[in-house]
Scaffold this active site. Structure first.
Site, PDB file in Angstrom:
ATOM      1  N   ASP A  59       0.828  -1.205   0.000  1.00  0.00           N
ATOM      2  CA  ASP A  59       0.000   0.000   0.000  1.00  0.00           C
ATOM      3  C   ASP A  59       0.870   1.267   0.000  1.00  0.00           C
ATOM      4  OD1 ASP A  59      -2.197   1.591   0.083  1.00  0.00           O
ATOM      5  OD2 ASP A  59      -2.793   1.100   2.125  1.00  0.00           O
ATOM      6  N   ASP A  60       0.732   2.076  -1.032  1.00  0.00           N
ATOM      7  CA  ASP A  60       1.406   3.374  -1.141  1.00  0.00           C
ATOM      8  C   ASP A  60       2.912   3.282  -1.368  1.00  0.00           C
ATOM      9  OD1 ASP A  60      -1.043   4.537  -0.705  1.00  0.00           O
ATOM     10  OD2 ASP A  60      -0.512   5.542   1.164  1.00  0.00           O
ATOM     11  N   CYS A  99      -6.100   4.024  -3.794  1.00  0.00           N
ATOM     12  CA  CYS A  99      -6.078   2.586  -3.547  1.00  0.00           C
ATOM     13  C   CYS A  99      -7.271   1.762  -4.028  1.00  0.00           C
ATOM     14  CB  CYS A  99      -5.851   2.328  -2.067  1.00  0.00           C
ATOM     15  SG  CYS A  99      -6.936   3.270  -0.992  1.00  0.00           S
ATOM     16  N   HIS A 182     -10.306  -3.111   1.533  1.00  0.00           N
ATOM     17  CA  HIS A 182     -10.767  -1.762   1.195  1.00  0.00           C
ATOM     18  C   HIS A 182     -11.669  -1.712  -0.035  1.00  0.00           C
ATOM     19  CE1 HIS A 182      -9.572   2.793   1.316  1.00  0.00           C
ATOM     20  NE2 HIS A 182     -10.774   2.551   1.829  1.00  0.00           N
ATOM     21  N   ASP A 333      -0.138  -0.342  -5.074  1.00  0.00           N
ATOM     22  CA  ASP A 333      -1.461   0.073  -5.556  1.00  0.00           C
ATOM     23  C   ASP A 333      -1.478   1.496  -6.089  1.00  0.00           C
ATOM     24  OD1 ASP A 333      -1.153   1.312  -3.103  1.00  0.00           O
ATOM     25  OD2 ASP A 333      -3.185   0.910  -2.410  1.00  0.00           O
ATOM     26  N   ASN A 334      -0.471   2.292  -5.799  1.00  0.00           N
ATOM     27  CA  ASN A 334      -0.351   3.653  -6.340  1.00  0.00           C
ATOM     28  C   ASN A 334       1.024   4.194  -5.960  1.00  0.00           C
ATOM     29  OD1 ASN A 334      -2.745   4.102  -3.866  1.00  0.00           O
ATOM     30  ND2 ASN A 334      -0.717   4.984  -3.573  1.00  0.00           N
TER      31      ASN A 334
END
Length: 515
Positions: A59-60, A99, A182, A333-334
């Site tokens: 994540d991130d 996300c 999420h 995811d990003n």
């Protein structure tokens, strides 16, 4: 290693008329053999032919947050080992700069604009309350301070979407989700979307805490209540670090299913906020000499724990003699969140259509099929993971819907190229001071189209010459802008993308009188 030949799924061959239930039923053993021919029959007789799949989605994590992508401060030897033993994609992209849309795209092979999830999903504690009729909101969102109304974002991913877990589970895979989900509240949790096991997947976009028992006090600044733990991940050892727990759940699942094909969707809550890490690692990075733009020791320690987790999983595969028949995919995811990390040489960060917001690491290791130490500069995106995994496992694609992704096996095996002309993004929402936008990349050129009350603003960049997007070429190359805009407009219509629209209640800020 004996090379197994099997048909490649064709994402452009969509035959209408299959229902989701019909698709799932068709993936039974007999139907699968009829659809897939000799390879499927061989796989049925020898389950070991089907490769195990481990998808690690951090994540991130920024594109430049990994050693093999250029970081000199963060230490990622195990992730770097994956790249040395597989293929590193230099121009891989998330399907969205935030996300939830990106995760939905990875799981389904469909662009966020087509699915309808174009922003991060609000959890129940953030006001994401499911209406009694369980129907998606239809009313546009309107703020008198913003010149455009923006389309509502769903609170869940529909169960009608076909996920990787459902596609692989239908041909005998044991499936497990670990970490961040999420994609909706309980009625839309991973176990409702094809996963046999779910460890920590819920509607949370971030953990209450990275330390067991994962509690967080109420946050009056954001009007958020106290959070008592992570659903589906019961506390077990006070102070245990969440990333370590996720790795342990993955290793436990691998050991329990070593004699059958399995799919693990390991979605680390790290390196998302809250920025928390193990104290000994924080001290290590505080003491480490550093001349890079990445300067935050706590974040560096979080990246370190993700790398340690990757190492534990690779070791388990080696110990159980599973590495040679396991595909490991590592991505994010990003782009990285500006502040905790720095995305140079890329511009901007998470949420932005610039490269720092959407370009991500992507590494694929598959011994015997992917050449060690290989690199691909072909632009690829998150929607490509679904058709690629279906092709590698021998699962057919759902034929009652458009699958936007392309099978990456020709790139991975260096036998060919992709057939698409461009890749796209759509974010019809405001984010801080950033206007809604759509974007397209064709070849090395990238168009960003910002939506404003007085008409769109276009920006054009040549990424081959200007990775940092410092020079806007829109005024110099109007023909290229027009061509890419036409391509983007056609794609938006084809996907049914929801667009922002003028806000009749907009109240422009009053201009101060001239002095």
């Amino acid at each position: 290693m004996q090379r197994q030949i099997h048909p490649l799924a064709n994402p452009t061959s969509i035959t209408p008329g299959w229902s989701r239930r019909g698709f799932m039923q068709s993936l039974g053993a007999g139907a699968a053999m009829l659809l897939l021919g000799p390879w499927a029959r061989a796989a049925e007789g020898n389950p070991g032919v089907k490769p195990n799949v481990i998808l690690i989605n951090v994540d991130d994590l920024g594109w430049a947050d990994v050693g093999c992508y250029g970081s000199t401060y963060y230490e990622t030897p195990h992730i770097d080992r994956l790249a040395a033993q597989g293929m590193k994609f230099t121009d891989a992209y998330a399907a969205c700069a935030v996300c939830s849309p990106s995760r939905a795209a990875i799981l389904t092979g469909r662009y966020p604009a087509r699915i309808g999830i174009t922003d991060w999903i609000r959890a129940a504690y953030q006001g994401g309350v499911v209406p009694p009729d369980k129907k998606h909101r239809q009313n546009y969102e309107s703020d008198p301070k913003q010149p455009l109304q923006t389309p509502p974002n769903p609170l869940w991913m529909d169960l009608d979407e076909v996920t990787i877990a459902e596609a692989l589970g239908g041909i005998g895979y044991k499936t497990c989700h670990i970490g961040k989900w999420h994609l909706g509240p309980e009625a839309w949790y991973p176990d409702k979307q094809g996963f046999d096991e779910n460890h920590g997947g819920c509607d949370f976009g971030e953990p209450p805490s990275f330390f067991d028992p994962y509690h967080r006090p109420a946050n009056p600044n954001w009007k958020e209540p106290a959070l008592q733990g992570i659903p589906n991940l019961p506390a077990r050892k006070e102070g245990e670090y969440l990333t370590d727990r996720e790795a342990d759940e993955a290793v436990t699942f691998i050991r329990a299913n070593k004699d059958r094909p399995f799919f693990i969707n390991l979605c680390h809550y790290a390196v998302h906020m809250p920025i928390q890490a193990k104290p000994d690692l924080v001290e290590k990075y505080k003491a480490k000499p550093n001349e890079s733009l990445q300067t935050k020791p706590v974040y560096a320690a979080m990246v370190h724990s993700v790398d340690d987790s990757t190492g534990q999983i690779l070791k388990a595969l080696d110990d159980l003699d599973l590495a040679s028949r396991t595909i490991v995919i590592f991505t994010s995811d990003n782009g990285g969140l500006r502040g905790p990390t720095h995305n140079a040489p890329l511009r901007a960060g998470k949420g932005s259509p610039y490269e720092g917001g959407i370009r991500v690491p992507l590494i694929v290791r598959w011994p015997g099929r992917v050449k060690p130490g290989s690199t691909s500069a072909t632009p690829v995106t998150g929607v490509d993971i679904f058709p690629t995994l279906c092709a590698t496992a021998g699962a057919s694609l759902p034929a009652d819907r458009t699958i936007d992704g392309q099978n990456l096996l020709p790139l991975l095996e260096q036998t060919g190229q992709l057939s698409r002309d461009a890749i796209f993004w759509h974010f019809p929402h405001y984010r801080s001071k950033q206007s809604p936008y759509s974007a397209a990349r064709q070849g090395s050129h990238k168009l960003i189209k910002y939506y404003n009350h007085d008409g769109p603003k276009m920006e054009l960049f040549d990424l081959a010459a200007d990775m940092g997007e410092a020079t806007d070429l829109a005024a110099q190359q109007p023909a290229k802008v027009q061509a890419l805009d036409a391509l983007l407009t056609t794609w938006l219509k084809e996907t049914g993308a929801k667009m922002p629209r003028p806000n009749p209640d907009y109240q422009p800020p009053s201009k101060a009188p001239a002095k």
